[in-house]
Scaffold this motif. Structure first.
Motif, PDB file in Angstrom:
ATOM      1  N   PHE A  31       0.863  -1.184   0.000  1.00  0.00           N
ATOM      2  CA  PHE A  31       0.000   0.000   0.000  1.00  0.00           C
ATOM      3  C   PHE A  31       0.896   1.230   0.000  1.00  0.00           C
ATOM      4  N   ASP A  32       0.833   1.992  -1.085  1.00  0.00           N
ATOM      5  CA  ASP A  32       1.721   3.144  -1.194  1.00  0.00           C
ATOM      6  C   ASP A  32       1.134   4.154  -2.175  1.00  0.00           C
ATOM      7  N   LEU A  33       1.599   5.370  -2.060  1.00  0.00           N
ATOM      8  CA  LEU A  33       1.144   6.443  -2.947  1.00  0.00           C
ATOM      9  C   LEU A  33       2.011   6.541  -4.204  1.00  0.00           C
ATOM     10  N   ASP A  34       3.198   5.968  -4.138  1.00  0.00           N
ATOM     11  CA  ASP A  34       4.165   6.056  -5.237  1.00  0.00           C
ATOM     12  C   ASP A  34       3.738   5.156  -6.397  1.00  0.00           C
ATOM     13  N   LYS A  35       3.337   5.782  -7.469  1.00  0.00           N
ATOM     14  CA  LYS A  35       2.806   5.039  -8.628  1.00  0.00           C
ATOM     15  C   LYS A  35       3.888   4.310  -9.425  1.00  0.00           C
ATOM     16  N   ARG A  36       5.154   4.469  -9.062  1.00  0.00           N
ATOM     17  CA  ARG A  36       6.212   3.696  -9.717  1.00  0.00           C
ATOM     18  C   ARG A  36       6.017   2.199  -9.479  1.00  0.00           C
ATOM     19  N   PHE A  37       5.295   1.865  -8.421  1.00  0.00           N
ATOM     20  CA  PHE A  37       5.079   0.462  -8.061  1.00  0.00           C
ATOM     21  C   PHE A  37       3.832  -0.126  -8.709  1.00  0.00           C
ATOM     22  N   LYS A  38       3.138   0.679  -9.476  1.00  0.00           N
ATOM     23  CA  LYS A  38       1.840   0.323 -10.062  1.00  0.00           C
ATOM     24  C   LYS A  38       1.855  -0.974 -10.884  1.00  0.00           C
ATOM     25  N   LYS A  39       2.971  -1.274 -11.513  1.00  0.00           N
ATOM     26  CA  LYS A  39       3.054  -2.470 -12.363  1.00  0.00           C
ATOM     27  C   LYS A  39       3.065  -3.767 -11.558  1.00  0.00           C
ATOM     28  N   ASP A  40       3.376  -3.667 -10.282  1.00  0.00           N
ATOM     29  CA  ASP A  40       3.398  -4.875  -9.454  1.00  0.00           C
ATOM     30  C   ASP A  40       1.969  -5.316  -9.153  1.00  0.00           C
ATOM     31  N   PRO A  41       1.663  -6.607  -9.320  1.00  0.00           N
ATOM     32  CA  PRO A  41       0.286  -7.078  -9.087  1.00  0.00           C
ATOM     33  C   PRO A  41      -0.196  -6.901  -7.646  1.00  0.00           C
ATOM     34  N   GLY A  42       0.733  -6.707  -6.712  1.00  0.00           N
ATOM     35  CA  GLY A  42       0.344  -6.520  -5.318  1.00  0.00           C
ATOM     36  C   GLY A  42       0.164  -5.068  -4.917  1.00  0.00           C
ATOM     37  N   PHE A  43       0.295  -4.154  -5.857  1.00  0.00           N
ATOM     38  CA  PHE A  43       0.215  -2.727  -5.541  1.00  0.00           C
ATOM     39  C   PHE A  43      -1.223  -2.281  -5.304  1.00  0.00           C
ATOM     40  N   VAL A  44      -1.408  -1.530  -4.221  1.00  0.00           N
ATOM     41  CA  VAL A  44      -2.682  -0.868  -3.936  1.00  0.00           C
ATOM     42  C   VAL A  44      -2.351   0.607  -3.698  1.00  0.00           C
ATOM     43  N   GLU A  45      -2.946   1.473  -4.509  1.00  0.00           N
ATOM     44  CA  GLU A  45      -2.719   2.907  -4.311  1.00  0.00           C
ATOM     45  C   GLU A  45      -3.324   3.299  -2.967  1.00  0.00           C
ATOM     46  N   TYR A  46      -2.517   3.960  -2.147  1.00  0.00           N
ATOM     47  CA  TYR A  46      -2.906   4.219  -0.760  1.00  0.00           C
ATOM     48  C   TYR A  46      -2.394   5.577  -0.304  1.00  0.00           C
ATOM     49  N   ASP A  47      -3.310   6.414   0.111  1.00  0.00           N
ATOM     50  CA  ASP A  47      -2.991   7.697   0.733  1.00  0.00           C
ATOM     51  C   ASP A  47      -3.343   7.553   2.206  1.00  0.00           C
ATOM     52  N   PHE A  48      -2.340   7.595   3.073  1.00  0.00           N
ATOM     53  CA  PHE A  48      -2.602   7.349   4.495  1.00  0.00           C
ATOM     54  C   PHE A  48      -3.592   8.342   5.090  1.00  0.00           C
ATOM     55  N   ASN A  49      -3.795   9.481   4.440  1.00  0.00           N
ATOM     56  CA  ASN A  49      -4.777  10.455   4.914  1.00  0.00           C
ATOM     57  C   ASN A  49      -6.213  10.020   4.647  1.00  0.00           C
ATOM     58  N   LYS A  50      -6.393   8.971   3.825  1.00  0.00           N
ATOM     59  CA  LYS A  50      -7.723   8.531   3.408  1.00  0.00           C
ATOM     60  C   LYS A  50      -7.904   7.022   3.598  1.00  0.00           C
ATOM     61  N   PRO A  51      -7.822   6.547   4.839  1.00  0.00           N
ATOM     62  CA  PRO A  51      -7.961   5.096   5.044  1.00  0.00           C
ATOM     63  C   PRO A  51      -9.317   4.549   4.602  1.00  0.00           C
ATOM     64  N   ASP A  52     -10.335   5.391   4.598  1.00  0.00           N
ATOM     65  CA  ASP A  52     -11.669   4.932   4.180  1.00  0.00           C
ATOM     66  C   ASP A  52     -11.739   4.610   2.693  1.00  0.00           C
ATOM     67  N   GLU A  53     -10.717   5.006   1.938  1.00  0.00           N
ATOM     68  CA  GLU A  53     -10.698   4.715   0.505  1.00  0.00           C
ATOM     69  C   GLU A  53     -10.031   3.376   0.175  1.00  0.00           C
ATOM     70  N   ILE A  54      -9.616   2.647   1.193  1.00  0.00           N
ATOM     71  CA  ILE A  54      -9.077   1.301   0.956  1.00  0.00           C
ATOM     72  C   ILE A  54     -10.229   0.453   0.414  1.00  0.00           C
ATOM     73  N   PRO A  55     -10.001  -0.238  -0.700  1.00  0.00           N
ATOM     74  CA  PRO A  55     -11.093  -1.021  -1.305  1.00  0.00           C
ATOM     75  C   PRO A  55     -11.736  -2.002  -0.328  1.00  0.00           C
ATOM     76  N   LYS A  56     -13.052  -1.969  -0.269  1.00  0.00           N
ATOM     77  CA  LYS A  56     -13.799  -2.801   0.679  1.00  0.00           C
ATOM     78  C   LYS A  56     -13.550  -4.294   0.482  1.00  0.00           C
ATOM     79  N   GLU A  57     -13.276  -4.704  -0.758  1.00  0.00           N
ATOM     80  CA  GLU A  57     -13.090  -6.137  -1.016  1.00  0.00           C
ATOM     81  C   GLU A  57     -11.825  -6.709  -0.360  1.00  0.00           C
ATOM     82  N   ILE A  58     -10.959  -5.845   0.149  1.00  0.00           N
ATOM     83  CA  ILE A  58      -9.789  -6.376   0.851  1.00  0.00           C
ATOM     84  C   ILE A  58      -9.833  -6.106   2.361  1.00  0.00           C
TER      85      ILE A  58
END
Length: 133
Positions: A31-58
C-alpha cells in the motif's frame, strides 16, 4: 506463527525484499502512494490520509500488517491504526516502527508493545523502536 497474507503500509522496501515468487509476496499487498510500483500485481494505491478509501473487497483479508509511517505525529498514527483495523483479520498482528516517545500512543491505538530488537541508526536525532500487538 508466520504471516501468510500481509499488508505492507508505506513499507515498499520490505515488500519488494520478499522473493517475487514466494507465497507470502504472492498473497500480500503493498500500500503506497508512489505510482512507480503500479506495475506490481500486489500494488494498492494508498494515501494514508484517506484510510476509508481502501477497497472494501480487501477489508479483513490480512493476518499481518507492517507499518512504517512517514510522519511521527499522533494524528498520522491514528490514521494508520484505522487502516490496519480495516485490513486485519480478527486476531491479526501488527508490526509498526515509530519513535520511542510514541510508545503510549502505540499501546493505546494498536495494543502494541516494544519488541526486544531495537534498530540502531546512529545519525538520526530520534531513535526508533518496533512495536507489535
Amino acid at each position: 506463527e508466520n504471516a501468510k497474507v500481509c499488508a505492507f503500509l508505506s513499507t515498499p522496501s520490505v515488500y519488494f525484499s520478499l522473493p517475487k515468487k514466494s507465497e507470502l509476496r504472492t498473497n500480500s499487498k503493498v500500500f503506497d502512494l508512489d505510482k512507480r510500483f503500479k506495475k506490481d500485481p500486489g500494488f494498492v494505491e494508498y494515501d494514508f490520509n484517506k484510510p476509508d478509501e481502501i477497497p472494501k473487497e480487501i477489508h479483513g483479508k490480512f493476518d499481518y500488517v507492517v507499518i512504517d509511517p512517514p510522519f511521527i505525529t499522533e494524528e498520522v498514527l491514528t490514521l494508520y491504526a484505522k487502516a490496519a483495523k480495516l485490513l486485519l483479520q480478527e486476531e491479526g498482528k501488527i508490526l509498526i516502527s515509530t519513535l520511542v516517545e510514541n510508545a503510549a500512543t502505540v499501546k493505546k491505538l494498536y495494543g502494541g508493545m516494544p519488541c526486544k530488537f531495537q534498530p540502531s541508526i546512529p545519525k538520526l536525532v530520534y531513535q526508533y523502536n518496533f512495536y507489535t500487538n
